[in-house]
Scaffold this motif. Structure first.
Motif, PDB file in Angstrom:
ATOM      1  N   ILE A   1      53.063  -8.847  61.895  1.00  0.00           N
ATOM      2  CA  ILE A   1      53.832  -9.070  60.563  1.00  0.00           C
ATOM      3  C   ILE A   1      53.402  -7.793  59.825  1.00  0.00           C
ATOM      4  O   ILE A   1      51.827  -7.655  59.564  1.00  0.00           O
ATOM      5  CB  ILE A   1      53.285 -10.165  59.996  1.00  0.00           C
ATOM      6  N   TYR A   2      54.152  -6.998  59.213  1.00  0.00           N
ATOM      7  CA  TYR A   2      53.645  -5.878  58.498  1.00  0.00           C
ATOM      8  C   TYR A   2      53.770  -6.095  56.929  1.00  0.00           C
ATOM      9  O   TYR A   2      54.646  -6.995  56.381  1.00  0.00           O
ATOM     10  CB  TYR A   2      54.583  -4.657  58.782  1.00  0.00           C
ATOM     11  N   SER A   3      52.659  -5.488  56.418  1.00  0.00           N
ATOM     12  CA  SER A   3      52.647  -5.595  54.738  1.00  0.00           C
ATOM     13  C   SER A   3      53.632  -4.694  54.374  1.00  0.00           C
ATOM     14  O   SER A   3      54.394  -3.789  54.919  1.00  0.00           O
ATOM     15  CB  SER A   3      51.340  -5.292  54.379  1.00  0.00           C
ATOM     16  N   SER A   4      53.956  -4.859  53.165  1.00  0.00           N
ATOM     17  CA  SER A   4      54.916  -3.942  52.410  1.00  0.00           C
ATOM     18  C   SER A   4      54.449  -2.705  52.064  1.00  0.00           C
ATOM     19  O   SER A   4      53.029  -2.736  52.217  1.00  0.00           O
ATOM     20  CB  SER A   4      55.361  -4.312  51.128  1.00  0.00           C
ATOM     21  N   GLY A   5      55.081  -1.634  52.200  1.00  0.00           N
ATOM     22  CA  GLY A   5      54.463  -0.240  51.746  1.00  0.00           C
ATOM     23  C   GLY A   5      55.854   0.533  51.727  1.00  0.00           C
ATOM     24  O   GLY A   5      56.744   0.704  52.637  1.00  0.00           O
ATOM     25  N   THR A   6      55.632   1.927  50.948  1.00  0.00           N
ATOM     26  CA  THR A   6      56.563   2.722  51.053  1.00  0.00           C
ATOM     27  C   THR A   6      56.058   4.109  51.301  1.00  0.00           C
ATOM     28  O   THR A   6      56.423   5.214  51.437  1.00  0.00           O
ATOM     29  CB  THR A   6      57.296   2.957  49.503  1.00  0.00           C
ATOM     30  N   THR A   7      54.616   4.244  51.148  1.00  0.00           N
ATOM     31  CA  THR A   7      54.037   5.510  51.416  1.00  0.00           C
ATOM     32  C   THR A   7      52.800   5.054  52.430  1.00  0.00           C
ATOM     33  O   THR A   7      52.116   4.050  52.464  1.00  0.00           O
ATOM     34  CB  THR A   7      53.345   6.153  50.193  1.00  0.00           C
ATOM     35  N   GLY A   8      52.537   6.130  53.552  1.00  0.00           N
ATOM     36  CA  GLY A   8      51.434   5.727  54.099  1.00  0.00           C
ATOM     37  C   GLY A   8      51.859   4.954  55.367  1.00  0.00           C
ATOM     38  O   GLY A   8      52.991   4.550  55.407  1.00  0.00           O
ATOM     39  N   ALA A   9      50.796   4.364  56.216  1.00  0.00           N
ATOM     40  CA  ALA A   9      51.200   3.411  57.268  1.00  0.00           C
ATOM     41  C   ALA A   9      51.151   2.191  56.703  1.00  0.00           C
ATOM     42  O   ALA A   9      50.114   1.497  56.429  1.00  0.00           O
ATOM     43  CB  ALA A   9      50.364   3.665  58.293  1.00  0.00           C
ATOM     44  N   PRO A  10      52.157   1.197  56.713  1.00  0.00           N
ATOM     45  CA  PRO A  10      51.814  -0.304  56.206  1.00  0.00           C
ATOM     46  C   PRO A  10      50.770  -1.003  57.289  1.00  0.00           C
ATOM     47  O   PRO A  10      51.013  -0.489  58.400  1.00  0.00           O
ATOM     48  CB  PRO A  10      53.281  -0.759  56.619  1.00  0.00           C
ATOM     49  N   LYS A  11      50.459  -1.926  56.976  1.00  0.00           N
ATOM     50  CA  LYS A  11      49.420  -2.426  57.644  1.00  0.00           C
ATOM     51  C   LYS A  11      50.174  -3.635  58.588  1.00  0.00           C
ATOM     52  O   LYS A  11      50.934  -4.671  58.142  1.00  0.00           O
ATOM     53  CB  LYS A  11      48.282  -3.324  57.087  1.00  0.00           C
ATOM     54  N   GLY A  12      49.936  -3.474  59.980  1.00  0.00           N
ATOM     55  CA  GLY A  12      50.535  -4.558  60.820  1.00  0.00           C
ATOM     56  C   GLY A  12      49.551  -5.440  61.072  1.00  0.00           C
ATOM     57  O   GLY A  12      48.514  -5.339  61.698  1.00  0.00           O
ATOM     58  N   ILE A  13      49.837  -6.786  60.633  1.00  0.00           N
ATOM     59  CA  ILE A  13      48.947  -7.981  60.823  1.00  0.00           C
ATOM     60  C   ILE A  13      49.221  -8.439  62.333  1.00  0.00           C
ATOM     61  O   ILE A  13      50.070  -9.028  62.618  1.00  0.00           O
ATOM     62  CB  ILE A  13      48.940  -8.834  59.793  1.00  0.00           C
ATOM     63  N   VAL A  14      48.235  -8.363  63.096  1.00  0.00           N
ATOM     64  CA  VAL A  14      48.258  -8.830  64.687  1.00  0.00           C
ATOM     65  C   VAL A  14      47.977 -10.420  64.706  1.00  0.00           C
ATOM     66  O   VAL A  14      46.738 -10.678  64.551  1.00  0.00           O
ATOM     67  CB  VAL A  14      47.662  -7.884  65.600  1.00  0.00           C
ATOM     68  N   GLN A  15      49.016 -11.220  64.803  1.00  0.00           N
ATOM     69  CA  GLN A  15      48.416 -12.495  65.009  1.00  0.00           C
ATOM     70  C   GLN A  15      48.638 -13.102  66.461  1.00  0.00           C
ATOM     71  O   GLN A  15      49.634 -12.997  67.038  1.00  0.00           O
ATOM     72  CB  GLN A  15      49.617 -13.575  64.118  1.00  0.00           C
ATOM     73  N   PRO A  16      47.566 -13.557  66.843  1.00  0.00           N
ATOM     74  CA  PRO A  16      47.540 -13.906  68.188  1.00  0.00           C
ATOM     75  C   PRO A  16      48.289 -15.695  68.808  1.00  0.00           C
ATOM     76  O   PRO A  16      48.451 -16.222  67.745  1.00  0.00           O
ATOM     77  CB  PRO A  16      45.980 -14.346  68.611  1.00  0.00           C
ATOM     78  N   HIS A  17      48.459 -15.641  69.814  1.00  0.00           N
ATOM     79  CA  HIS A  17      49.155 -17.041  70.269  1.00  0.00           C
ATOM     80  C   HIS A  17      48.196 -18.315  69.780  1.00  0.00           C
ATOM     81  O   HIS A  17      48.597 -19.181  69.376  1.00  0.00           O
ATOM     82  CB  HIS A  17      49.289 -17.162  71.750  1.00  0.00           C
ATOM     83  N   ARG A  18      46.836 -18.052  69.824  1.00  0.00           N
ATOM     84  CA  ARG A  18      46.050 -19.108  69.481  1.00  0.00           C
ATOM     85  C   ARG A  18      46.301 -19.527  68.121  1.00  0.00           C
ATOM     86  O   ARG A  18      46.305 -20.723  67.676  1.00  0.00           O
ATOM     87  CB  ARG A  18      44.559 -18.487  69.230  1.00  0.00           C
ATOM     88  N   MET A  19      46.553 -18.337  66.958  1.00  0.00           N
ATOM     89  CA  MET A  19      46.741 -18.583  65.633  1.00  0.00           C
ATOM     90  C   MET A  19      48.124 -19.445  65.514  1.00  0.00           C
ATOM     91  O   MET A  19      48.175 -20.467  64.625  1.00  0.00           O
ATOM     92  CB  MET A  19      46.767 -17.386  65.024  1.00  0.00           C
ATOM     93  N   ARG A  20      49.206 -18.919  66.124  1.00  0.00           N
ATOM     94  CA  ARG A  20      50.296 -19.882  66.087  1.00  0.00           C
ATOM     95  C   ARG A  20      50.336 -21.200  66.650  1.00  0.00           C
ATOM     96  O   ARG A  20      51.000 -22.294  65.889  1.00  0.00           O
ATOM     97  CB  ARG A  20      51.482 -19.017  66.963  1.00  0.00           C
ATOM     98  N   TRP A  21      49.261 -21.348  68.001  1.00  0.00           N
ATOM     99  CA  TRP A  21      49.239 -22.623  68.233  1.00  0.00           C
ATOM    100  C   TRP A  21      48.723 -23.670  67.069  1.00  0.00           C
ATOM    101  O   TRP A  21      48.885 -24.906  66.896  1.00  0.00           O
ATOM    102  CB  TRP A  21      48.570 -22.906  69.385  1.00  0.00           C
ATOM    103  N   GLN A  22      47.760 -23.015  66.306  1.00  0.00           N
ATOM    104  CA  GLN A  22      47.113 -23.761  65.469  1.00  0.00           C
ATOM    105  C   GLN A  22      47.812 -24.308  64.208  1.00  0.00           C
ATOM    106  O   GLN A  22      47.927 -25.316  63.620  1.00  0.00           O
ATOM    107  CB  GLN A  22      46.008 -22.855  64.775  1.00  0.00           C
ATOM    108  N   HIS A  23      48.757 -23.568  63.863  1.00  0.00           N
ATOM    109  CA  HIS A  23      50.019 -23.531  62.848  1.00  0.00           C
ATOM    110  C   HIS A  23      50.805 -24.839  63.416  1.00  0.00           C
ATOM    111  O   HIS A  23      51.098 -25.841  62.520  1.00  0.00           O
ATOM    112  CB  HIS A  23      50.998 -22.604  62.961  1.00  0.00           C
TER     113      HIS A  23
END
Length: 515
Positions: A171-193
């Motif tokens: 999931i990418y954070s917003s951004g118009t300059t530089g490299a937006p931050k890509g948040i890597v969520q693992p399968h374990r995290m989604r299973w907890q949801h």
């Protein structure tokens, strides 16, 4: 295994749950959009075809694809099919600037980009390399039609072993300059949801309306648990308050995840009280400040429970406010969820005493692996306690009361949440500084009934410039994403700064409110 047996596991796969539901109730609706309905049997078969197609194209488990399109059945099918193949999905915001889209596609290393006609112009302007294959979700000419790309009916993918810490999505954070931050969520995290939501009535009889985009974590924390429970998901490509309540009545909706501005628009409908919404079991809210007055109005006039989640896309700790059970705590964001460790720290990284104010940090089984390809940013987002346990920093400042409820005092960072989307002032300021007439600039968020918050810029002009506030606003908004556009620009002789040169943004915000 039955769906119930899978759900009871400490760890499982959402794709396996959908297969179990397809075997148990193949004709039960899974995804609904406008007049189209996809049942679980067909969804499971389509997921197999997507997974087999990815494997045929040499996209192995752990590799990435990107999706940039409006919410729809095909979007859901591709996302879920990729998960079955162990392929990582990067859902991208269509409202991003072409520059941001290009950066995100390049950053995640997507081999394929799934898109529709609505984003074609932005994608073309982004200049994404031809080596990234394009698949058209709406069968338009913007890419190879999905139906032509899919493997033959009855195709089956090769089995893939997926570990709990394998990447699920970016999931990418917003951004118009530089490299937006890509948040890597693992399968374990989604299973907890999924496990967290299991007590909220997500079962085979549930009907969930998803009215926020599928690239948003706000949507996905409702979308996946709804399907994991075997219920139906009604997709809206664009939120409209009147259409939402009409769909809720038509399908006898039981669940919805909405951001505060959407709740405000629904409650403001002149005929709201004439709609039959008694089917609702639970409503959820996250992503932005949720006023106590609005929570109270919802509790008084909208049947069913109301739960507010406070947390981050990065994960860490989550607080939960069951508003219907704690009507005297509506000014808070609730207490830490079971198994979540929420603490407050000072500027030196030391834990503060009970009742004192500090930055919120959290730890739980639901945590990002890190920011994709950005170890330094990942390190900045982490805090470790004396035992070496890893926590995620929120940048928010709060205080616990004697009963363990967390009240947010302010945001340590200056992030603006507009319409439920994160807007970073530094990104907007970087664009403003590109204007030849701008000597200094600062962006702050101000309250907005329509959006919750909205960005306003304060500008100091270069000597001799005759530019107007309106002309600078138009210039900047032409270069910003749709969710980032400035509501107003004010020109000042100079920006107020502290003794160490920091712009006093609170003073600017107060100045705008008084004007």
């Amino acid at each position: 295994m039955t769906s119930q047996e899978i759900l009871q596991q400490e760890f499982g796969l959402i794709a396996d749950l959908i297969r179990a539901h397809a075997q148990e109730r193949p004709r039960h609706p899974a995804l609904i959009k406008d007049d189209s309905v996809l049942d679980y049997g067909t969804l499971d078969s389509m997921m197999d075809r997507v997974a087999a197609s990815l494997q045929r194209d040499g996209i192995a488990a752990g590799s990435s694809i990107a999706i940039c399109a409006t919410a729809g059945i095909e979007y859901g099918v591709v996302f879920l099919g990729a998960l079955r193949a162990g392929v990582v999905v990067a859902p991208l915001a269509p409202s991003s600037t072409p520059e941001s889209l290009a950066l995100m596609v390049r950053d995640c290393g997507a081999k394929l980009l799934f898109l529709d006609q609505s984003v074609a112009a932005a994608i073309d302007a982004a200049g994404i390399p031809a080596a990234v294959g394009r698949i058209s979700l709406d069968d338009s000419s913007v890419g190879k039609p999905l139906q032509a790309w899919l493997a033959a009916t009855e195709s089956k993918p090769a089995p893939v072993a997926i570990e709990p810490d394998a990447a699920f999505n970016i999931i990418y954070s917003s951004g118009t300059t530089g490299a937006p931050k890509g948040i890597v969520q693992p399968h374990r995290m989604r299973w907890q949801h999924v496990r967290r939501a299991s007590g909220s009535g997500y079962d085979v009889s549930a009907v969930t309306i998803c009215s926020t985009p599928l690239y948003s974590n706000t949507t996905l924390v409702s979308f996946f648990p709804a399907l994991a429970g075997g219920g139906a998901v009604v997709l809206m490509s664009k939120f409209d308050a009147a259409k939402f309540v009409a769909l809720a009545e038509k399908y006898r909706a039981t669940h919805a995840m909405l951001v505060p501005v959407q709740y405000q628009r629904i409650m403001d409908l002149p005929d709201f009280d004439r709609h039959d919404l008694k089917s609702f079991r639970m409503k959820f809210c996250t992503s932005a400040p949720f006023s106590a007055a609005l929570k109270g109005d919802i509790l008084n006039r909208w049947p069913g429970g109301l739960i507010e989640y406070y947390g981050m896309t990065e994960g860490g700790g989550t607080c939960v406010l069951q508003a219907h059970e704690h009507p005297t705590k509506l000014h808070t964001v609730g207490r830490p969820a079971p198994g979540h460790d929420i603490r407050l720290i000072d500027e030196q990284g030391n834990e503060v005493a009970q009742g004192e104010i500090g930055e919120v940090v959290g730890r739980s089984p639901a945590m990002m692996r890190g920011y994709f390809n950005q170890p330094a940013k990942t390190s900045e987002a982490e805090w470790y306690d004396r035992e070496g346990n890893r926590f995620i920093r929120t940048g928010d400042v709060g205080r616990f009361d004697a009963e363990g409820f967390l009240t947010l005092m302010d945001r340590k960072k200056d992030m603006i949440i507009s319409g439920g989307f994160n807007v970073y002032p530094s990104d907007l300021e970087a664009v403003l500084f590109q204007h030849d007439a701008v000597a200094d600039a600062a962006v702050v968020g101000v309250q907005s009934r329509q959006w919750g918050e909205t960005p306003v810029a304060f500008i100091q002009l270069r000597p001799g410039s005759s530019e107007t506030a309106d002309s600078i606003q138009r210039w900047a908004n032409e270069r910003l994403g749709k969710t980032q556009r400035l509501t107003a620009v004010q020109i000042l002789p100079s920006l107020p700064r502290s003794a160490i040169g920091k712009v006093l943004k609170r003073e600017l915000r107060d100045r705008y409110v008084r004007s």
